[in-house]
Design an enzyme around this catalytic site. Structure first.
Site, short mmCIF file in Angstrom:
data_model
loop_
_atom_site.label_atom_id
_atom_site.label_comp_id
_atom_site.label_asym_id
_atom_site.label_seq_id
_atom_site.Cartn_x
_atom_site.Cartn_y
_atom_site.Cartn_z
CE LYS A 261 17.66 25.68 12.80
NZ LYS A 261 16.85 26.00 11.61
NE ARG A 335 16.44 36.07 7.82
CZ ARG A 335 15.42 35.55 7.16
NH1 ARG A 335 14.42 36.32 6.75
NH2 ARG A 335 15.39 34.26 6.89
N1 BES Z 1 20.55 27.93 9.57
C1 BES Z 1 19.21 27.93 9.12
C2 BES Z 1 19.05 27.57 7.65
C3 BES Z 1 19.45 26.17 7.27
C4 BES Z 1 18.52 25.17 7.21
C5 BES Z 1 20.75 25.89 6.90
C6 BES Z 1 18.88 23.90 6.83
C7 BES Z 1 21.12 24.61 6.52
C8 BES Z 1 20.19 23.62 6.48
C9 BES Z 1 18.63 29.33 9.31
O1 BES Z 1 19.12 30.05 10.39
C10 BES Z 1 17.16 29.17 9.52
O2 BES Z 1 16.80 28.56 10.47
N2 BES Z 1 16.35 29.74 8.63
C11 BES Z 1 14.93 29.66 8.74
C12 BES Z 1 14.37 31.03 8.42
C13 BES Z 1 12.90 31.14 8.65
C14 BES Z 1 12.58 30.99 10.12
C15 BES Z 1 12.42 32.49 8.15
C16 BES Z 1 14.45 28.63 7.73
O3 BES Z 1 15.01 28.55 6.63
O4 BES Z 1 13.54 27.88 8.07
MN MN Z 2 18.10 29.63 12.19
#
Ligand code: BES
Ligand code: MN
Ligand code: ZN
Length: 482
Positions: A261, A335
């Site tokens: 990230k 997931r």
């Molecule tokens: N923990 C994050 C989702 C999240 C984002 C929670 C902002 C709270 C605030 C999750 O693990 C994630 O990174 N999801 C990705 C999935 C994608 C790579 C398919 C996302 O939502 O960008």
């Molecule tokens: Mn994530």
């Protein structure tokens, strides 16, 4: 911890630092009438002059009110009596309490309608706990003692229990990730279980391996901190009653892994165990209230980091339920954790399973900061949850789960992949992934990426962890199996 006591002393005679009094804009309560009598209708004049309209959450502090023993009278609006709801009660009480919480107060007297009193008490408890848990001098202080003008001890007690459970959830979310990681989160759950009255079993990394939780372990393997899985059991009903399974995502920090990230998006990722915190908080409330229901909570606890041993894009992991998963993005880790935990839950024979996860940024895009996404294979379960959430005033909205979205998670190499094709509908493709691991068990997935956390303080609650869906789960547990 604040002490809550009921009292029958009148609003004029009570000797307190502050009186908080809730006012409807269109109707007098008995204590409002008493205040009018004792003060030459001071408040009535304020309202007639437009200085106080009693709109919901409107707060007005009156120092040294003549005719009252207390040093201050805090008026808080409840809006129109016909619209009065648990949510309005909670927020109004919280708004009044939070304006007072900057000082340490010994004794606050609380005059509110009997209706929704439980929620109002929870509102006070939540408002007086801030996210500044590691500041040398905290800026939000809990009151020593609150005298509640009521004879309803049970409602006051319940409001206090639920408020404390919400705060327990918030506190876990607000702990920094160097202090709260899988092992310490598991220790906290054990402590909460001991004091609230539910059993906690902790699986360590060795047990997780022998239980074949390989997708959970794949996420965990980039961290020096070993993963944990919690099984929390509360049996308030007999064996013939159904068991409600609750599952929580407990990623104590989500860096994204090799799909790293950016800094901005990573900063708040201590909140990524918000699902586990909701489950633990709800277990605390349900056990302390001794609700006649059987509940088992399962939480997968990991840290998603980068290292020479971290999982990679293109890896194929053999999940606990047998499906092979190709990794397309290491930031779609939640997931993977939930896949194995859901499998444990459904194989243990829970009758229904509801999972909570800060799962996708896409859910934030779809529904905003305060609304959870609902995804289900069982409309009855979803409806039950949604009506419990609506009653207490927690926002949620059901999303589609049509087979087309499932097409997107097919892999060329393995059975499935851990993201859809591109970002569109990302909250739904994530839910479709989870659905692969619940077999025929009635299941509801609650994506709390929005409501678990708030960057900003609100009038009735500080920023940080919000303790979302603890109240909904208490409501659901009361109705479950009935
Ligand atoms: N923990 C994050 C989702 C999240 C984002 C929670 C902002 C709270 C605030 C999750 O693990 C994630 O990174 N999801 C990705 C999935 C994608 C790579 C398919 C996302 O939502 O960008
Ligand atoms: Mn994530
Ligand atoms: Zn995550």
């Amino acid at each position: 911890m604040t002490e809550f006591l009921t009292t029958t002393i009148s609003v004029l005679d009570i000797d307190a630092d502050v009186i908080i009094a809730g006012y409807f804009s269109d109707q007098q309560t008995p204590y409002a009438a008493a205040i009018s009598e004792g003060t030459d209708d001071f408040v009535g004049n304020l309202m007639n002059n437009g200085d106080f309209d009693a709109n919901a959450n409107e707060v007005l502090t009156l120092p040294y009110p003549t005719g009252l023993k207390a040093n201050r009278l805090v008026l808080v609006g409840l809006g129109e009596s016909k619209d009065y709801s648990p949510l309005i009660a909670m927020r109004a009480a919280g708004s009044a309490a939070k304006t007072l919480a900057s000082k340490k107060l010994d004794h606050v007297a609380f005059f509110f309608p009997e209706e929704n009193l439980t929620d109002a008490i929870s509102g006070i408890v939540v408002a007086c706990q801030g996210q500044d848990i590691l500041r040398s001098e905290v800026k939000i202080n809990a009151f020593e003692k609150v005298s509640v003008a009521s004879e309803n001890d049970a409602d006051v007690r319940e409001g206090h229990i639920v408020g404390r459970a919400i705060n327990a959830c918030r506190n876990l979310v607000n702990q920094p990730p160097n202090i709260l990681y899988p092992e310490t989160l598991a220790e906290s759950a054990v402590e909460i279980g001991e004091s609230a009255g539910f059993d906690v079993e902790v699986w360590d990394e060795v047990r997780l391996a022998s239980e074949e939780c390989r997708t959970l372990l794949a996420v965990a393997q980039g961290s020096d901190r070993p993963p944990r899985m919690l099984t929390m059991k509360y049996n308030g009903a007999d064996e013939t009653s159904p068991t409600l399974g609750l599952v929580g995502k407990g990623v104590t920090f989500d860096s994204g892994g090799y799909s790293l990230k950016p800094s901005d998006g990573m900063f708040d990722m201590k909140c990524d165990m918000g699902g586990a915190a909701t489950v633990i908080g709800a277990m605390q409330a349900i056990a302390e209230l001794k609700l006649p229901v059987n509940v088992i909570g399962y939480c997968g606890l990991v840290e998603n980091l980068v290292s020479g041993n971290a999982f990679k894009l293109g890896d194929v992991i053999h999940s606990r339920n047998g499906k092979t998963v190709e990794i397309h993005n290491t930031d779609a880790e939640g997931r993977l954790v939930l896949a194995d935990v859901l499998d444990v839950a459904v194989k243990n024979g829970v009758d229904h399973v509801v999972d909570f996860a800060t799962l996708t940024g896409a859910c934030l895009v779809a529904l905003g900061l305060d609304c959870a996404g609902l995804f289900t294979n069982d409309q009855d379960l979803c409806d039950q949850f949604k009506s419990a959430a609506d009653e207490v005033g927690e926002d949620s909205w059901q999303m589609p789960m049509t087979p087309n979205f499932g097409e997107q998670i097919k892999s060329n190499v393995a059975d499935i992949k851990n993201m859809g094709s591109g970002r569109w509908g990302g909250a739904i493709t994530a839910a479709k992934f989870l659905e692969e691991f619940v077999a025929d068990t009635p299941w509801l997935h609650v994506d709390i990426a929005g409501p678990a956390w708030s960057d900003n303080a609100k009038k009735w609650i500080d920023g940080g962890g919000q303790g979302c869906f603890v109240r909904t789960l208490v409501k659901l547990a009361k109705q479950y199996g009935k």
